[in-house]
Design an enzyme around this catalytic site. Structure first.
Site, short mmCIF file in Angstrom:
data_model
loop_
_atom_site.label_atom_id
_atom_site.label_comp_id
_atom_site.label_asym_id
_atom_site.label_seq_id
_atom_site.Cartn_x
_atom_site.Cartn_y
_atom_site.Cartn_z
N ASP A 32 0.85 -1.20 0.00
CA ASP A 32 0.00 0.00 0.00
C ASP A 32 0.88 1.24 0.00
OD1 ASP A 32 -1.95 -1.81 0.22
OD2 ASP A 32 -2.75 -1.13 2.17
N ASP A 36 0.73 4.25 -2.65
CA ASP A 36 0.46 5.64 -2.27
C ASP A 36 1.56 6.58 -2.74
OD1 ASP A 36 -1.88 4.82 -1.20
OD2 ASP A 36 -1.17 4.79 0.89
N LYS A 113 -28.02 -13.44 -4.94
CA LYS A 113 -28.78 -12.19 -5.09
C LYS A 113 -28.20 -11.23 -4.06
CE LYS A 113 -33.47 -10.48 -5.59
NZ LYS A 113 -33.32 -9.30 -4.75
N CYS A 404 -31.11 -24.01 43.31
CA CYS A 404 -30.81 -24.51 44.66
C CYS A 404 -30.70 -23.40 45.70
CB CYS A 404 -29.54 -25.35 44.64
SG CYS A 404 -28.07 -24.39 44.29
N CYS A 424 -26.69 -29.30 43.00
CA CYS A 424 -27.75 -28.42 42.50
C CYS A 424 -28.71 -29.21 41.60
CB CYS A 424 -27.13 -27.26 41.74
SG CYS A 424 -28.33 -26.30 40.81
S1 IVH Z 1 -30.57 -9.84 -12.49
C1 IVH Z 1 -32.73 -8.25 -16.02
N1 IVH Z 1 -28.77 -10.76 -10.79
O1 IVH Z 1 -32.13 -7.92 -7.41
C2 IVH Z 1 -31.78 -8.49 -14.91
N2 IVH Z 1 -30.24 -9.07 -10.03
O2 IVH Z 1 -35.19 -8.02 -7.36
C3 IVH Z 1 -32.43 -8.37 -13.60
N3 IVH Z 1 -29.83 -8.34 -7.74
O3 IVH Z 1 -32.91 -4.88 -8.89
C4 IVH Z 1 -31.56 -8.43 -12.44
N4 IVH Z 1 -28.12 -9.66 -7.36
O4 IVH Z 1 -30.60 -5.12 -7.97
C5 IVH Z 1 -29.80 -9.91 -10.98
N5 IVH Z 1 -27.10 -11.64 -9.43
C6 IVH Z 1 -28.11 -10.79 -9.62
C7 IVH Z 1 -28.54 -9.90 -8.62
C8 IVH Z 1 -29.63 -9.06 -8.85
C9 IVH Z 1 -28.90 -8.71 -6.86
C10 IVH Z 1 -30.88 -7.34 -7.49
C11 IVH Z 1 -30.99 -6.30 -8.55
C12 IVH Z 1 -32.45 -6.18 -8.88
C13 IVH Z 1 -33.10 -6.97 -7.80
C14 IVH Z 1 -34.32 -7.66 -8.37
#
Ligand code: IVH
Length: 660
Positions: A32, A36, A113, A404, A424
Site C-alpha cells: 500500500d 500511495d 442475489k 438450589c 444443585c
Molecule cells: S438480475 C434483467 N442478478 O435484485 C436483470 N439481479 O429483485 C435483472 N440483484 O434490482 C436483475 N443480485 O438489484 C440480478 N445476481 C443478480 C442480482 C440481482 C442482486 C438485485 C438487482 C435487482 C433486484 C431484483
C-alpha cells in the site's frame, strides 16, 4: 512525445493495473505504501502539467466539487426487476414454464442475489462515462462521480464499442462493522445494515465522503453491447472479466435438481459469504433462448429470484430468565413475544452472559431485532431504542442460583456466573439430559420432559438410576402405558453396550467433548485405566490439552463421581472401548476444499457430504488456507484465484481417486 507525458501515462497505467490486482483479483504485488507513493508522484506531475491529465487517471476517482443535486438519466435499456419465488416448488414451476417455450435442452446459471443497490455503468470508447441508479427502472439518477470512487469499477476498459452493464453496489460485512465503529467514534449516523450504508454512501452529493466508504460492486448483467462474441450469459461473464470487471459468483446448473441443491446449500451457508445476500437468482444461460422467452413489463421471463426466508425480525422482550446449565453456568435467556424468523417460531433468544446484556443494553420490555441463521440459536442483534417508553426494566443477574438457592459466583477470567453447588438439582437435571443425548448414550424415547418427570417422581436421582428402572415403575406415568415403558426399558438396556467413549462423554466432565472422549477411550481402553490415568499420560495424547487434563483429574478425584461409576458398572454398563478405528485419521482429515464449476457425477451437496464424511471441510471461498479446489466444468473466479494463490486444483477424477 514529451517526457512528462510518457511518465504520466506510464504511472496511470501502472497504478490502474495495481488497483485491479488489489481490488478485483485480490492479489496485490506492491505494498500500500508503494502504491500511495506512486499516486503522490502522479498527483504532483498532473498538478504541474494539467494538460496531460488523463480521464482514467486514478486521481480522477474523487470529484472536485460537491453536486447541488443529481441529474436524471434515462436508461438506454430499461432496468428490469425480477419475479420472486419463495419455495422449491416455484423453481420447479419456473423450469417447466421455460421448457414449454424453449424445449428441454436448457442450462441455467445460478448467482447470489446480492443485497445492495442496482446500478448501471456506461462505457463509450473504453471510458467509463456515466453511471446511474435504477430509479423507477426507466429513469434513474446520475451518480457517476460517486461510482468513480469504487476501485473495482475500471475507468478504462479494452472494449471500444458502447457497453452498458449492470451490477450491485454493496459493502462487505466486515467492512460494514468497521464503518459503523468509525461512525460511532466520529459521532456520525449508525447504519442499520450494509445495504442502508451502501445506499446512504451512494446518495452523497460530495464524492469525497463517498470515497471514504468501503463500497464495492459485483457485475451481473450486460445491458447493451455491440460485441457479438458471446452466445451465453456465462460467456458474457468471461468477457466482462477480461474487461477488468469484478463479476458476481456464479454456478452452472444443468438440472432443476441442481438449482434446488444450490438453493438449499446457500440458504444454510449464506453466513459464510463475505457479503450479504437475500436469495439466489436463476437465469437461463443461452442468449437465443432468452430472446425467445422475452420479457414482461417489469421483469424478464428468463430469470427468477429465489428469496431466502428473512433471518431478522422485530419483537419484544417479555422477560429475562436465567438457566442453570450442566456445569453450573447461570445464563440469562430472553423470553420473547413469539415471532416467525427463517421459517420457525422463535420464543427465546440466548443472552450468553451478564456482559452481553450490558453491552447490548437489553431491558425487559424492549423492542428488539432478532437474528436466526440456519439451526443456530436465535440472538438479539440490537435494541430499537427509539421505541423505548421509559417503562422498560433493567435486568440483574441473580445473586443466588434459581434452582438450589446457593450463592452464585463469578470465577476469575470467566464471563459466566456459576452455581458451584455440586448437588444443585438444575445441574443434575441438565446432566441427566446430556447423558441420554444422541452423542452420549443415545437413549431413544427419553427426552427432557420425561427425565424431569422421572426426577420429580423420585424415580431417578443420578444417571446410574436409569439402569435400575423397572417397567412397572414407568407404565403408570402419565402418557406412558405398557408398550412405551417396555420400549424405554429396552432402549436403556441396549445403551449398556455402548462404547466407553460414549460413556466418558455422557459423564459430562467439564471441557470433555465427544471427540476428546473418543481420544481418551481409545487411549485407555477401560474405565479403570481412564480414572487411574496420570497427568503425563493424558497430556501426551495429541489434541488433549492441559485444561482438559486438569478437569478430568479433578472429576476423578471426587468420591461421588467414583461411586457413580461403580454404580454404573454394577448395573452392567460396558466399561471398555472396542471402537478402535473411531479416531484414526480419515482421508480428508483437516483438509479444506472449495468447490467450483459443475461436477459431472455429483451435485455440490453430494460432493460436500463425501468430503465431510471423510473428515474434511468445504468452504465457499479460496484462500491460502484452502488445501484443494475441486474444479468442475465452467469453473470460474475461484479457479483463477486458486491458481494465483498456488492452491492445488484437482479434477473430479482426482477427487474420485482420493476418496476411493
Ligand atoms: S438480475 C434483467 N442478478 O435484485 C436483470 N439481479 O429483485 C435483472 N440483484 O434490482 C436483475 N443480485 O438489484 C440480478 N445476481 C443478480 C442480482 C440481482 C442482486 C438485485 C438487482 C435487482 C433486484 C431484483
Amino acid at each position: 512525445m514529451s517526457d512528462v507525458k510518457s511518465r504520466i501515462d506510464a504511472l496511470v497505467e501502472e497504478l490502474n493495473e495495481h488497483n485491479y490486482r488489489y481490488n478485483v483479483l485480490d492479489n496485490p504485488v506492491i505494498s500500500d505504501f508503494e502504491f500511495d507513493k506512486k499516486l503522490e508522484d502522479l498527483n504532483k506531475l498532473e498538478e504541474e502539467n494539467p494538460q496531460y491529465k488523463r480521464q482514467d487517471s486514478p486521481t480522477q476517482r474523487v470529484g472536485a466539487e460537491p453536486l447541488k443535486s443529481f441529474s436524471q438519466v434515462t436508461h438506454r435499456i430499461p432496468m428490469l426487476s425480477l419475479d420472486n419465488s419463495y419455495s422449491k416448488e416455484e423453481i420447479v414451476d419456473f423450469d417447466k414454464r421455460i421448457k414449454k417455450i424453449v424445449g428441454d435442452d436448457v442450462e441455467y446459471v445460478v448467482e447470489p442475489k446480492i443485497d445492495g443497490l442496482s446500478v448501471v455503468l456506461q462505457y463509450e470508447n473504453g471510458m467509463f462515462t456515466k453511471g446511474a441508479t435504477r430509479g423507477n427502472g426507466i429513469v434513474g439518477e446520475n451518480i457517476t462521480q460517486n461510482l468513480k470512487t469504487i476501485n473495482t469499477i475500471p475507468l478504462l476498459i479494452p472494449e471500444k464499442s458502447p457497453l452498458d452493464i449492470r451490477g450491485e453496489v454493496y459493502i462487505p460485512k466486515k467492512r460494514f462493522i468497521e464503518l459503523n465503529k468509525m461512525q460511532e467514534q466520529m459521532g456520525g449516523v449508525i447504519f442499520a445494515n450494509p445495504r442502508n450504508a451502501a445506499a446512504g454512501s451512494l446518495r452523497q452529493l460530495d464524492s469525497k465522503i463517498t470515497a471514504t466508504r468501503p463500497l464495492n460492486i459485483f457485475i451481473f448483467n450486460i445491458q447493451y453491447s455491440e460485441n457479438t462474441s458471446f452466445q451465453s450469459h456465462s460467456q458474457g461473464f468471461k468477457y466482462l472479466k477480461k474487461q477488468g470487471f469484478k463479476t458476481a459468483d456464479h454456478q452452472i446448473c444443468a438440472s432443476v435438481q441442481d438449482i434446488v441443491s444450490a438453493c438449499e446449500h446457500w440458504e444454510e451457508k449464506r453466513g459464510e459469504l463475505s457479503y450479504d445476500i437475500d436469495g439466489l437468482v436463476v437465469k437461463v444461460n443461452n442468449l437465443e433462448q432468452r430472446k425467445l422467452l422475452g420479457e414482461k413489463a417489469k421483469s424478464p421471463r428468463w430469470a427468477i429470484s429465489y428469496k431466502f426466508k428473512a433471518e431478522e425480525a422485530e419483537t419484544t422482550v417479555k422477560d429475562i430468565m436465567v438457566q442453570v446449565g450442566r456445569t453450573g453456568a447461570v445464563t440469562p435467556r430472553a423470553v420473547l413475544e413469539p415471532v416467525r424468523v427463517a421459517g420457525s417460531l422463535v420464543s427465546y433468544a440466548t443472552l450468553h452472559n451478564e456482559d452481553f446484556v450490558q453491552e447490548k443494553d437489553i431491558k425487559i420490555g424492549d423492542h428488539v431485532v432478532i437474528h436466526k441463521a440456519g439451526d443456530v440459536i436465535p440472538e438479539i442483534v440490537r435494541v430499537i431504542k427509539d421505541k423505548r417508553t421509559g417503562n422498560e426494566v433493567q435486568f440483574q443477574m441473580p445473586a443466588e442460583c434459581p434452582s438450589c438457592g446457593r450463592e452464585t459466583v463469578r470465577i476469575e477470567d470467566e464471563a459466566v456466573l456459576r452455581c458451584i453447588n455440586k448437588e444443585c438439582p438444575a445441574q443434575n437435571l441438565r446432566g441427566l439430559i446430556h447423558f441420554v443425548s444422541r452423542d452420549a448414550m443415545n437413549i431413544d424415547g427419553l427426552g427432557g420432559a420425561l427425565i424431569e418427570k422421572l426426577v420429580d417422581e423420585g424415580l431417578v436421582q443420578d444417571i446410574a438410576d436409569l439402569y435400575y428402572l423397572k417397567e412397572e415403575q414407568l407404565s403408570p406415568l402419565e402418557g406412558m402405558g405398557d408398550k412405551s415403558a417396555q420400549n424405554l426399558i429396552s432402549a436403556i438396556s441396549e445403551s449398556k453396550n455402548n462404547d466407553l467413549s460414549r460413556l466418558i462423554f455422557g459423564l459430562g466432565i467439564k471441557l470433555v467433548g465427544s471427540k476428546a472422549a473418543k481420544l481418551l477411550a481409545n487411549r485407555f481402553k477401560t474405565m479403570d485405566d481412564f480414572i487411574n490415568a496420570a497427568y503425563d499420560e493424558m497430556i501426551a495424547i495429541d489434541e488433549i490439552g492441559e485444561k482438559m487434563t486438569l478437569s478430568v483429574l479433578e472429576f476423578v478425584k471426587e468420591e461421588r463421581n467414583l461411586q457413580l461409576i461403580e454404580k454404573l458398572k454394577e448395573a452392567g454398563v460396558n466399561m471398555t472401548s472396542v471402537e478402535k478405528e473411531v479416531v484414526t485419521k480419515e482421508a480428508f482429515e483437516g483438509k479444506t476444499f472449495v468447490l467450483t464449476g459443475t461436477l459431472q457425477n455429483y451435485s455440490r451437496n453430494e460432493a460436500k457430504e463425501i468430503i465431510e464424511n471423510l473428515g474434511g471441510k468445504v468452504s465457499s471461498s479460496v484462500s491460502k488456507k484452502t488445501d484443494y479446489v475441486l474444479a468442475g466444468e465452467e469453473a470460474g473466479s475461484k479457479l483463477e484465484k486458486a491458481m494465483k494463490l498456488g492452491v492445488e486444483v484437482i479434477s473430479e477424477e482426482d477427487f474420485e481417486k482420493m476418496n476411493a
